[in-house]
Design a protein around this motif. Structure first.
Motif, PDB file in Angstrom:
ATOM      1  N   TYR A   1       0.770   4.078  -2.919  1.00  0.00           N
ATOM      2  CA  TYR A   1       0.531   5.498  -2.618  1.00  0.00           C
ATOM      3  C   TYR A   1       1.645   6.357  -3.206  1.00  0.00           C
ATOM      4  O   TYR A   1       1.378   7.432  -3.778  1.00  0.00           O
TER       5      TYR A   1
ATOM      6  N   SER B   1      -4.677   1.459   5.889  1.00  0.00           N
ATOM      7  CA  SER B   1      -3.637   0.435   5.983  1.00  0.00           C
ATOM      8  C   SER B   1      -2.746   0.661   7.209  1.00  0.00           C
ATOM      9  O   SER B   1      -2.477  -0.258   7.980  1.00  0.00           O
TER      10      SER B   1
ATOM     11  N   THR C   1       0.832  -1.206   0.000  1.00  0.00           N
ATOM     12  CA  THR C   1       0.000   0.000   0.000  1.00  0.00           C
ATOM     13  C   THR C   1       0.863   1.251   0.000  1.00  0.00           C
ATOM     14  O   THR C   1       0.554   2.237  -0.685  1.00  0.00           O
TER      15      THR C   1
END
Length: 609
Positions: free
Chosen positions: A199, A212, A195
């Motif tokens: 990002y 997350s 994650t």
């Protein structure tokens, strides 16, 4: 009894010889302090009355002055998950002290900042120097001379080293560190890492990233990755300053409370008023420091301790350097892979065998000193066991003889790597630390043109603009102790990880820090001398690098160098010191800071330690 490995013997002997003058001065000081301040009854009646005016039912015992009075130094705050459980500890510890006829008082509090909160922002520039502030606060707390022992409540990054440094100046007293344990395991580390990279690439938004992160850092207790906080706990075991097996027991459990109770009882049993006096100055000796380094290397612990351990050792009059780390690393094998060096966290590590396994393996292989004084009966052998709690009784059993997970924990006879988790690299760009345990071996050597930056933000901007989508050594300079307090640079990990995953040869070179959360990208960190000039006006080599210079970083042959001729160049202008978020108040800390290899401390430098 197993013979000590030759490398450990050589390094220990070298440290003892190197440290003789300073260690002798320290022990002589502690002897004088013991003679002068061993009994609080030397205080006047007025002083004593102030000291126990609010002590309630403990007042008669304190007035009599016969029973031990234990000073609690706490790093409690409820913003920091690892320290939130400490809120109730003093109340409980006073009860535990009364059980053995002793008393306990909160001597004082120390600040406890969280690098996870300040990461990538201005407050991070106070982080390293918070260690000196904690040491100073510990000294203030203990300066009342009301105490026969020290119970030290701290876990996280700079907090334990700061408590150690401050407490060692009161080393005529015994000291026990009292942890609170890790939070429960959250989402898988691979999922969290994925994650973060998504990002960084702009493929998911802030809401997904926050969800997350919140599923990872989600409860009271230490963050569960094997960073500086958990490396601190490992070292307190290896140095004999914990009740054995205390490091990784979860908070708010019967076993955790039983260990806290035992810590208080044991501290009472080793004061000068007892028949088993074990002052901290004698526990933290050269062998204990070598054991801490061996544990750090065997478990792939935080690179921050290449800075913290020299500073802690100096507070005890012991002088170590990175050559000592390097020689030990060549002899101590990597026995553990804990995230970010592996897939499982510290809870999985503990379940697989944990510190009891590691200590036993190191002792049996001659890779740690067995004959050291610890706060526990039985010396280091006591730490090769694990605690249990049943029928309201605390006991210790032998560590398992078989790893519960050989992807995480292996014996010294079949390690993950024959050498430890850190490598010293050096050359015409200075000396630095390379955390090999976190990096695949095929990436241990990177040679490529460099891009030079003075801030993390500039690196992020170049990444987003596509300027780094190639083989590149990213150099981030003016991040050392004297420049801006040596912040950790974790915001660089996701974008550099993306570039590496795209197939590029990527490395980081910096005079800043990355710590125990250092990831899969090869990195030379803590480069010393730092780019900013030293007190005598000498600039570090990184100040002379320019974009396009070829830089070679290799953990295989220990190289950190450039083919460029730096001799005829002018240094790059240093950025102005930051203001705001209190950074201006720490100008003295920056201007007097020692180099990273000496511990990055202004306080110790000014004290002549």
């Amino acid at each position: 009894m197993t013979n000590l490995a030759p490398a450990l013997s050589r390094v220990t002997d070298r440290i003892i010889e190197r440290s003789k003058p300073s260690r002798t001065r320290y022990l002589e000081l502690m002897a004088r302090e013991s003679d002068r301040h061993a009994d609080r009854n030397f205080l006047s009646c007025s002083n004593l009355a102030h000291g126990f005016a609010a002590s309630g039912e403990d007042k008669p015992s304190l007035a009599a002055g016969r029973a031990p009075n234990l000073g609690i130094v706490t790093a409690y705050n409820d913003m920091l998950s690892a320290h939130q459980p400490y809120g109730r500890y003093p109340e409980q510890m006073k009860l535990f002290a009364r059980e053995v006829g002793a008393t306990a008082q909160v001597a004082g509090g120390v600040p406890a900042m969280c690098d996870g909160v300040t990461q990538g922002f201005d407050g991070m520039e106070l982080s390293l120097f918070s260690r000196d502030t904690i040491a100073l606060s510990t000294a203030v707390a203990m300066s009342h001379a009301m105490f026969d022992g020290m119970a030290l409540l701290g876990i996280c990054d700079k907090i334990v080293p700061g408590l150690v440094i401050g407490a060692l100046r009161f080393g005529h007293l015994p000291a026990v560190f009292v942890p609170s344990g890790p939070m429960p395991t959250g989402i898988s580390n691979k999922e969290k890492q994925k994650t973060r990279q998504l990002y960084a690439e702009g493929k998911v938004g802030r809401d997904a990233l926050l969800a997350s992160e919140s599923a990872s850092y989600h409860a009271a207790g230490t963050c569960t990755f094997y960073g500086t906080a958990n490396s601190n706990q490992m070292m307190m075991e290896m140095m004999g300053l914990h009740v054995p097996g205390s490091a990784f027991i979860p908070p708010n459990t019967p076993l955790r409370q039983a260990l806290t109770r035992e810590a208080v009882h044991r501290l009472n049993a080793i004061t000068k008023k007892s028949n088993d006096y074990r002052p901290m100055a004698q526990v933290v000796d050269e062998k204990a420091i070598v054991n801490a380094i061996a544990g750090l290397l065997a478990t792939g612990g935080s690179t921050n301790h290449a800075i913290h351990l020299p500073a802690m050792a100096r507070a005890a009059g012991i002088i170590i350097d990175w050559d000592d780390f390097a020689e030990l690393s060549a002899a101590v094998p990597l026995l553990a892979r804990v995230y970010p060096n592996g897939s499982g966290d510290v809870n999985h590590f503990h379940a697989a065998g944990g510190m009891g396994w590691v200590v036993r393996e190191l002792l049996d292989a001659g890779l740690a000193h067995r004959d050291t004084l610890t706060i526990a009966e039985g010396g280091m052998d006591a730490y090769a066991k694990e605690p249990t709690y049943a029928d309201e009784k605390l006991a210790w059993i032998d560590a398992p003889t078989t790893s519960g997970d050989d992807t995480m924990l292996r014996p010294a006879s079949d390690p993950f790597l024959p050498e430890g988790g850190m490598q010293l690299v050096g050359g015409n760009l200075g000396r630095a630390t390379f955390k090999t345990s976190a990096v695949d071996k095929e990436r241990w050597t990177i040679e490529a043109p460099c891009r030079v930056f003075d801030t993390q933000e500039a690196v992020s901007a170049a990444f987003k603009a596509g300027e780094l989508d190639k083989d590149v050594v990213v150099v981030v300079r003016f991040q050392g102790p004297r420049a801006n307090g040596m912040p950790e640079l974790h915001k660089l990990t996701p974008p550099l990880g993306v570039l590496q995953d795209r197939g590029h040869k990527v490395a980081l070179v910096t005079d800043g820090r990355m710590s125990g959360a250092s990831g899969k990208v090869p990195a030379a960190i803590h480069v010393t001398p730092e780019a900013l000039p030293s007190a005598d006006g000498v600039w570090g080599p990184l100040a002379f690098l320019r974009d396009g210079d070829i830089v070679r970083l290799s953990a295989e042959d220990g190289t950190l160098s450039t083919t460029a001729d730096l001799s005829g160049r002018e240094p790059a202008p240093a950025p102005a010191s930051g203001e705001g978020m209190g950074r201006e108040l720490f100008a003295m800390f920056r201007s007097h800071a020692s180099g990273a290899e000496q511990g990055g401390s202004s306080m110790l430098a000014l004290a002549g330690l």
